[in-house]
Design a protein around this motif. Sequence first.
Motif, PDB file in Angstrom:
ATOM      1  N   ILE A  86      12.007 111.379  47.979  1.00 57.52           N
ATOM      2  CA  ILE A  86      13.343 110.836  47.780  1.00 57.52           C
ATOM      3  C   ILE A  86      14.301 111.768  48.513  1.00 57.52           C
ATOM      4  CG2 ILE A  86      15.172 110.345  46.102  1.00 57.52           C
ATOM      5  CD1 ILE A  86      12.883 109.968  44.001  1.00 57.52           C
ATOM      6  N   VAL A  87      15.131 111.210  49.378  1.00 56.97           N
ATOM      7  CA  VAL A  87      16.096 111.995  50.137  1.00 56.97           C
ATOM      8  C   VAL A  87      17.490 111.517  49.746  1.00 56.97           C
ATOM      9  CG1 VAL A  87      16.930 112.661  52.427  1.00 56.97           C
ATOM     10  CG2 VAL A  87      14.477 112.231  52.060  1.00 56.97           C
ATOM     11  N   ILE A  88      18.264 112.400  49.148  1.00 55.30           N
ATOM     12  CA  ILE A  88      19.637 112.072  48.765  1.00 55.30           C
ATOM     13  C   ILE A  88      20.553 112.480  49.912  1.00 55.30           C
ATOM     14  CG2 ILE A  88      21.522 112.526  47.146  1.00 55.30           C
ATOM     15  CD1 ILE A  88      19.283 113.386  45.111  1.00 55.30           C
ATOM     16  N   ILE A  89      21.315 111.524  50.413  1.00 54.53           N
ATOM     17  CA  ILE A  89      22.326 111.786  51.428  1.00 54.53           C
ATOM     18  C   ILE A  89      23.677 111.675  50.725  1.00 54.53           C
ATOM     19  CG2 ILE A  89      23.313 111.106  53.651  1.00 54.53           C
ATOM     20  CD1 ILE A  89      20.386 112.035  53.847  1.00 54.53           C
ATOM     21  N   SER A  90      24.342 112.801  50.564  1.00 54.32           N
ATOM     22  CA  SER A  90      25.591 112.844  49.821  1.00 54.32           C
ATOM     23  C   SER A  90      26.724 113.349  50.698  1.00 54.32           C
ATOM     24  CB  SER A  90      25.419 113.738  48.583  1.00 54.32           C
ATOM     25  OG  SER A  90      26.579 113.684  47.773  1.00 54.32           O
ATOM     26  N   GLY A  91      27.901 113.356  50.129  1.00 54.01           N
ATOM     27  CA  GLY A  91      29.089 113.834  50.813  1.00 54.01           C
ATOM     28  C   GLY A  91      30.274 112.980  50.435  1.00 54.01           C
ATOM     29  N   PRO A  92      31.449 113.363  50.892  1.00 54.60           N
ATOM     30  CA  PRO A  92      32.653 112.599  50.559  1.00 54.60           C
ATOM     31  C   PRO A  92      32.680 111.252  51.281  1.00 54.60           C
ATOM     32  CG  PRO A  92      33.186 114.344  52.116  1.00 54.60           C
ATOM     33  CD  PRO A  92      31.747 114.534  51.740  1.00 54.60           C
ATOM     34  N   PRO A  93      33.573 110.348  50.858  1.00 54.13           N
ATOM     35  CA  PRO A  93      33.729 109.082  51.575  1.00 54.13           C
ATOM     36  C   PRO A  93      34.082 109.363  53.034  1.00 54.13           C
ATOM     37  CG  PRO A  93      35.081 109.120  49.581  1.00 54.13           C
ATOM     38  CD  PRO A  93      34.535 110.493  49.766  1.00 54.13           C
ATOM     39  N   GLY A  94      33.494 108.593  53.938  1.00 51.53           N
ATOM     40  CA  GLY A  94      33.801 108.762  55.354  1.00 51.53           C
ATOM     41  C   GLY A  94      32.971 109.818  56.056  1.00 51.53           C
ATOM     42  N   SER A  95      32.009 110.407  55.361  1.00 50.66           N
ATOM     43  CA  SER A  95      31.199 111.465  55.985  1.00 50.66           C
ATOM     44  C   SER A  95      30.024 110.903  56.790  1.00 50.66           C
ATOM     45  CB  SER A  95      30.695 112.456  54.933  1.00 50.66           C
ATOM     46  OG  SER A  95      29.913 111.811  53.961  1.00 50.66           O
ATOM     47  N   GLY A  96      29.759 109.606  56.667  1.00 51.28           N
ATOM     48  CA  GLY A  96      28.689 108.979  57.441  1.00 51.28           C
ATOM     49  C   GLY A  96      27.422 108.710  56.657  1.00 51.28           C
ATOM     50  N   LYS A  97      27.484 108.829  55.349  1.00 56.59           N
ATOM     51  CA  LYS A  97      26.296 108.675  54.506  1.00 56.59           C
ATOM     52  C   LYS A  97      25.561 107.350  54.728  1.00 56.59           C
ATOM     53  CE  LYS A  97      28.627 109.023  50.749  1.00 56.59           C
ATOM     54  NZ  LYS A  97      29.959 109.176  51.328  1.00 56.59           N
ATOM     55  N   SER A  98      26.282 106.264  54.655  1.00 54.59           N
ATOM     56  CA  SER A  98      25.630 104.944  54.728  1.00 54.59           C
ATOM     57  C   SER A  98      24.998 104.699  56.084  1.00 54.59           C
ATOM     58  CB  SER A  98      26.639 103.834  54.421  1.00 54.59           C
ATOM     59  OG  SER A  98      27.105 103.967  53.096  1.00 54.59           O
ATOM     60  N   SER A  99      25.713 105.008  57.143  1.00 53.31           N
ATOM     61  CA  SER A  99      25.175 104.794  58.495  1.00 53.31           C
ATOM     62  C   SER A  99      23.934 105.642  58.725  1.00 53.31           C
ATOM     63  CB  SER A  99      26.237 105.143  59.540  1.00 53.31           C
ATOM     64  OG  SER A  99      27.359 104.311  59.398  1.00 53.31           O
ATOM     65  N   VAL A 100      23.995 106.893  58.310  1.00 52.01           N
ATOM     66  CA  VAL A 100      22.872 107.814  58.504  1.00 52.01           C
ATOM     67  C   VAL A 100      21.691 107.414  57.624  1.00 52.01           C
ATOM     68  CG1 VAL A 100      22.159 110.201  58.072  1.00 52.01           C
ATOM     69  CG2 VAL A 100      24.260 109.743  59.328  1.00 52.01           C
ATOM     70  N   ALA A 101      21.963 107.074  56.359  1.00 47.68           N
ATOM     71  CA  ALA A 101      20.874 106.712  55.441  1.00 47.68           C
ATOM     72  C   ALA A 101      20.150 105.456  55.918  1.00 47.68           C
ATOM     73  CB  ALA A 101      21.433 106.515  54.032  1.00 47.68           C
ATOM     74  N   ARG A 102      20.918 104.482  56.375  1.00 44.99           N
ATOM     75  CA  ARG A 102      20.307 103.250  56.890  1.00 44.99           C
ATOM     76  C   ARG A 102      19.375 103.570  58.053  1.00 44.99           C
ATOM     77  NH1 ARG A 102      24.558 101.080  58.612  1.00 44.99           N
ATOM     78  NH2 ARG A 102      25.287 100.404  56.580  1.00 44.99           N
ATOM     79  N   ARG A 103      19.838 104.393  58.966  1.00 44.28           N
ATOM     80  CA  ARG A 103      19.045 104.748  60.153  1.00 44.28           C
ATOM     81  C   ARG A 103      17.801 105.541  59.740  1.00 44.28           C
ATOM     82  NH1 ARG A 103      21.323 105.477  65.355  1.00 44.28           N
ATOM     83  NH2 ARG A 103      22.660 103.792  64.620  1.00 44.28           N
ATOM     84  N   LEU A 104      17.942 106.460  58.789  1.00 45.06           N
ATOM     85  CA  LEU A 104      16.784 107.227  58.319  1.00 45.06           C
ATOM     86  C   LEU A 104      15.725 106.304  57.720  1.00 45.06           C
ATOM     87  CD1 LEU A 104      18.537 110.299  56.671  1.00 45.06           C
ATOM     88  CD2 LEU A 104      16.897 110.406  58.559  1.00 45.06           C
ATOM     89  N   ALA A 105      16.149 105.337  56.915  1.00 48.41           N
ATOM     90  CA  ALA A 105      15.188 104.420  56.295  1.00 48.41           C
ATOM     91  C   ALA A 105      14.522 103.535  57.338  1.00 48.41           C
ATOM     92  CB  ALA A 105      15.885 103.571  55.225  1.00 48.41           C
TER      93      ALA A 105
END
Length: 181
Positions: A6-25
């Motif tokens: 399980i890899v948690i990608i965290s950070g404040p809003p606008g840090s790129g979490k969703s874009s990066v997590a989608r690409r990692l998956a």
Amino acid sequence: MKSAPIVIISGPPGSGKSSVARRLAENSAYERAIHMHTDDFYQYVRKGYISTWLPEAREQNVVILEAFTASATRYALGGYEVIVDGIIGPWFLDPWIKAVQDGFDVRFVILRPNEQTTVARAAERQGPGALVNAEVVGKMWNYFANLGRYESHVIDTTTQNIDESVTAIKKSIDDEAMRLS
């Protein structure tokens, strides 16, 4: 117990979490992978929702955090690499630490561009529920400004594009530098 990580990608809003997590998956080395967007769990609330950044939302946030932690561990047990994307600071790690104690391999990565970049990126976001309010985004960035023992889990993405951030995260995960313990 043998499960996928399980890899948690965290950070404040606008840090790129969703874009990066989608690409990692999408580019996972595992046969199966899931991108778990934690904002979806908050959108399931149809009555009694409290904005997550307000102090009175704590109880709501804990319940929802426990729900997506349970979902993530179930997917991992099923052989899916789980990429969790959400605003999960050290103040919300208890369920994840319990998962580690239960034998799960959990990595914790914090994306933290500088505040100016974070606010600018958040302002560019579109879509229903996108948090674009500069004051709130700045306040949430400050929550991630000084993370103490978790400072080593931070990746500064100020000057990185998505591919560069993904590469940096993969390297840190491969080096096991982001293992939650």
